[in-house]
Design a protein around this motif. Structure first.
Motif, mmCIF file in Angstrom:
data_model
loop_
_atom_site.group_PDB
_atom_site.id
_atom_site.type_symbol
_atom_site.label_atom_id
_atom_site.label_comp_id
_atom_site.label_asym_id
_atom_site.label_seq_id
_atom_site.Cartn_x
_atom_site.Cartn_y
_atom_site.Cartn_z
ATOM 1 N N UNK A 38 10.220 -24.460 20.388
ATOM 2 C CA UNK A 38 9.412 -23.622 19.497
ATOM 3 C C UNK A 38 8.457 -22.717 20.262
ATOM 4 N N UNK A 39 8.199 -23.043 21.526
ATOM 5 C CA UNK A 39 7.224 -22.276 22.311
ATOM 6 C C UNK A 39 7.679 -20.837 22.556
ATOM 7 N N UNK A 40 8.985 -20.594 22.579
ATOM 8 C CA UNK A 40 9.476 -19.226 22.784
ATOM 9 C C UNK A 40 9.081 -18.303 21.638
ATOM 10 N N UNK A 41 9.515 -18.627 20.393
ATOM 11 C CA UNK A 41 9.075 -17.803 19.255
ATOM 12 C C UNK A 41 7.562 -17.777 19.106
ATOM 13 N N UNK A 42 6.902 -18.919 19.357
ATOM 14 C CA UNK A 42 5.436 -18.951 19.244
ATOM 15 C C UNK A 42 4.804 -17.959 20.214
ATOM 16 N N UNK A 43 5.374 -17.857 21.416
ATOM 17 C CA UNK A 43 4.852 -16.911 22.406
ATOM 18 C C UNK A 43 4.984 -15.475 21.908
ATOM 19 N N UNK A 44 6.080 -15.188 21.168
ATOM 20 C CA UNK A 44 6.239 -13.848 20.604
ATOM 21 C C UNK A 44 5.152 -13.546 19.583
ATOM 22 N N UNK A 45 4.845 -14.515 18.740
ATOM 23 C CA UNK A 45 3.790 -14.310 17.746
ATOM 24 C C UNK A 45 2.423 -14.187 18.419
ATOM 25 N N UNK A 46 2.193 -14.996 19.449
ATOM 26 C CA UNK A 46 0.922 -14.922 20.175
ATOM 27 C C UNK A 46 0.766 -13.569 20.857
ATOM 28 N N UNK A 47 1.871 -13.042 21.399
ATOM 29 C CA UNK A 47 1.830 -11.715 22.017
ATOM 30 C C UNK A 47 1.414 -10.668 20.990
ATOM 31 N N UNK A 48 2.028 -10.710 19.804
ATOM 32 C CA UNK A 48 1.687 -9.742 18.758
ATOM 33 C C UNK A 48 0.228 -9.874 18.331
ATOM 34 N N UNK A 49 -0.219 -11.111 18.141
ATOM 35 C CA UNK A 49 -1.610 -11.338 17.731
ATOM 36 C C UNK A 49 -2.573 -10.850 18.808
ATOM 37 N N UNK A 50 -2.236 -11.091 20.066
ATOM 38 C CA UNK A 50 -3.083 -10.636 21.172
ATOM 39 C C UNK A 50 -3.180 -9.116 21.200
ATOM 40 N N UNK A 51 -2.039 -8.444 21.037
ATOM 41 C CA UNK A 51 -2.030 -6.974 21.039
ATOM 42 C C UNK A 51 -2.870 -6.439 19.879
ATOM 43 N N UNK A 52 -2.637 -6.977 18.686
ATOM 44 C CA UNK A 52 -3.395 -6.507 17.524
ATOM 45 C C UNK A 52 -4.894 -6.769 17.699
ATOM 46 N N UNK A 53 -5.247 -7.922 18.247
ATOM 47 C CA UNK A 53 -6.661 -8.256 18.446
ATOM 48 C C UNK A 53 -7.325 -7.247 19.373
ATOM 49 N N UNK A 54 -6.653 -6.934 20.473
ATOM 50 C CA UNK A 54 -7.201 -5.972 21.430
ATOM 51 C C UNK A 54 -7.335 -4.582 20.800
ATOM 52 N N UNK A 55 -6.327 -4.178 20.033
ATOM 53 C CA UNK A 55 -6.367 -2.863 19.404
ATOM 54 C C UNK A 55 -7.466 -2.783 18.350
ATOM 55 N N UNK A 56 -7.580 -3.812 17.522
ATOM 56 C CA UNK A 56 -8.579 -3.803 16.450
ATOM 57 C C UNK A 56 -10.005 -3.857 16.992
ATOM 58 N N UNK A 57 -10.178 -4.523 18.132
ATOM 59 C CA UNK A 57 -11.533 -4.650 18.682
ATOM 60 C C UNK A 57 -11.894 -3.492 19.611
ATOM 61 N N UNK A 58 -10.912 -2.972 20.350
ATOM 62 C CA UNK A 58 -11.203 -1.903 21.310
ATOM 63 C C UNK A 58 -11.142 -0.520 20.672
ATOM 64 N N UNK A 59 -10.127 -0.293 19.840
ATOM 65 C CA UNK A 59 -9.936 1.035 19.256
ATOM 66 C C UNK A 59 -10.278 1.090 17.772
ATOM 67 N N UNK A 60 -10.176 -0.037 17.108
ATOM 68 C CA UNK A 60 -10.437 -0.059 15.679
ATOM 69 C C UNK A 60 -9.224 0.371 14.887
ATOM 70 N N UNK A 61 -9.394 0.473 13.583
ATOM 71 C CA UNK A 61 -8.300 0.849 12.699
ATOM 72 C C UNK A 61 -8.858 1.738 11.592
#
Length: 405
Positions: free
Chosen positions: A124-147
């Motif tokens: 399960x760690x493979x798919x979980x890593x994909x979701x974590x990657x997406x969450x990490x990217x969105x977190x950085x974008x929402x906090x650094x650049x905003x929406x």
């Protein structure tokens, strides 16, 4: 020739870059959890086929870059067939071979002799890593650049449209669709696009009071600048946000994380909704895309971002930013795909482990063989169907017909 090379660079290079990053993160998920549980690993490979570059570390793990950059894998020690789970007889044979070569107790370092819960977490760690990657990217974008947030205020109601028949009026502000609260006009478009032929309940603010409306989007073909022609639901509302209506929100890190998880959940929810509509015959599945469609979308994102400015530095920044966002969406899709309960995918392995946990023994070899054949046929069929969709969107058949005429 130069034009062909340019097209390859615009479409293929971004696709391979995004895919390589996503696959690497996916396989790292398997690898890191496996190593945390003490599993012996023979190889970590990005790409298939003959090795271009390889290095063997002090733990005996070969790190390899294959010449075909369309995937990757982690090979556990003793793993003769990465697509199968040994049955009871196969496990006993494997145990005897390991003990004969390395001594009693050595089998405890091998994947197949780990407890079921550890094997399930590794898979399960493979798919979980994909979701974590997406969450990490969105977190950085929402906090650094905003929406940007744009209220769903109706600027135009097209005559003879579903919206006109439902009673929408100019300056109505949509606040709910299908019982879900709406904060941005793009949320309305997403709900409408996936509801062709199905009545949708709306709540709008009109003159300070709430008004309930019901409209049924009609199916129409829209030429999307990124993915090409797609058949989606159409309501007949026009949006023209005024400068003062657009709000830019930069979230603090903890709130950005919450928003990122919500965004990832929304993408998964949209995917499940669409698949459910396919299963009930409400959608044809023409929005499903394979590698060609993803490559076209990657190229479309690249061209759109580069066209936003003539400054080379800003072009590079725009392209990088758009591809990072694109990678988050694709990563969610790959994570979801791998969780489908189809043998040969991670979800299929988890299904087998579920049986093993209940029956106290692995799935019999003959059942596994049938399961993997059926699963492979389903996966190949899905890929062929998605590729057919991609070819139609690329208008390849019209192009070939024009050559033949």
């Amino acid at each position: 020739m130069l034009n062909l090379l340019g097209q390859v660079f615009v479409y293929v290079a971004p696709f391979l870059l995004v895919l390589t990053v996503i696959v690497t993160i996916h396989e790292l998920g398997h690898f890191l959890v496996a190593r945390a549980f003490g599993v012996k690993v023979d190889r970590f490979s990005i790409g298939f086929g003959r090795s271009l570059v390889s290095h063997t570390d002090k733990h005996g793990i070969e790190w390899r870059l294959g010449w075909l950059p369309l995937g990757g894998y982690v090979k556990f020690s003793g793993d003769l067939d990465s697509s199968a789970v040994p049955d009871q007889a196969g496990l006993e044979t494997l145990r005897q071979d390991i003990v004969a070569e390395h001594g009693p107790g050595a089998e405890r370092d091998y994947f197949y002799f780990k407890p079921i819960w550890q094997r399930a977490l590794i898979v399960a760690a493979g798919p979980a890593a994909n979701f974590i990657l997406a969450i990490t990217i969105f977190t950085l974008l929402f906090s650094a650049l905003g929406v940007s947030v744009v209220p769903a205020r109706v600027a135009e109601v097209f005559p003879d449209s579903a919206a006109a028949r439902a009673g929408f009026q100019v300056d109505d502000r949509v606040i709910k669709v299908g019982g879900r609260e709406i904060t941005d006009f793009r949320d309305v478009g997403q709900s409408v696009a996936l509801s062709a032929g199905s009545p949708l309940d709306f709540v709008v603010l009109r003159g300070g009071r709430e008004v309930n409306l019901t409209a049924t989007p009609v199916r129409t073909v829209r030429d999307d600048p990124i993915s090409g022609p797609v058949r989606v639901g159409y309501l007949g509302l026009g949006w023209n946000p005024q400068p003062g209506e657009v709000a830019y929100i930069r979230y603090p890190p903890h709130r950005a994380l919450v928003q990122a998880v919500r965004q990832t959940g929304d993408v998964l929810g949209t995917t499940l909704t669409y698949l459910g509509r396919i299963a009930t015959g409400k959608e044809s599945g023409d929005l499903l895309s394979g590698p060609l469609g993803i490559a076209k979308a990657a190229g479309g994102v690249t061209k759109q971002a580069a066209a936003a400015t003539s400054d080379l530095g800003l072009q590079i920044a725009n392209v990088s930013l758009m591809l990072i966002q694109f990678a988050a969406i694709v990563s969610i899709g790959i994570g979801f795909l791998n969780l489908l309960p189809i043998p040969v995918l991670d979800g299929g392995h988890l299904l087998f482990y579920g049986y093993e946990a209940v029956a106290r023994r692995p799935v019999p070899a003959n059942v596994q063989e049938v399961g993997y054949r059926v699963g492979l046929a389903l996966l190949v069929g899905l890929m062929l169907f998605a590729t057919w969709n991609d070819l139609q969107k690329l208008s390849l058949f019209k192009f070939l017909g024009g050559l033949a005429s």
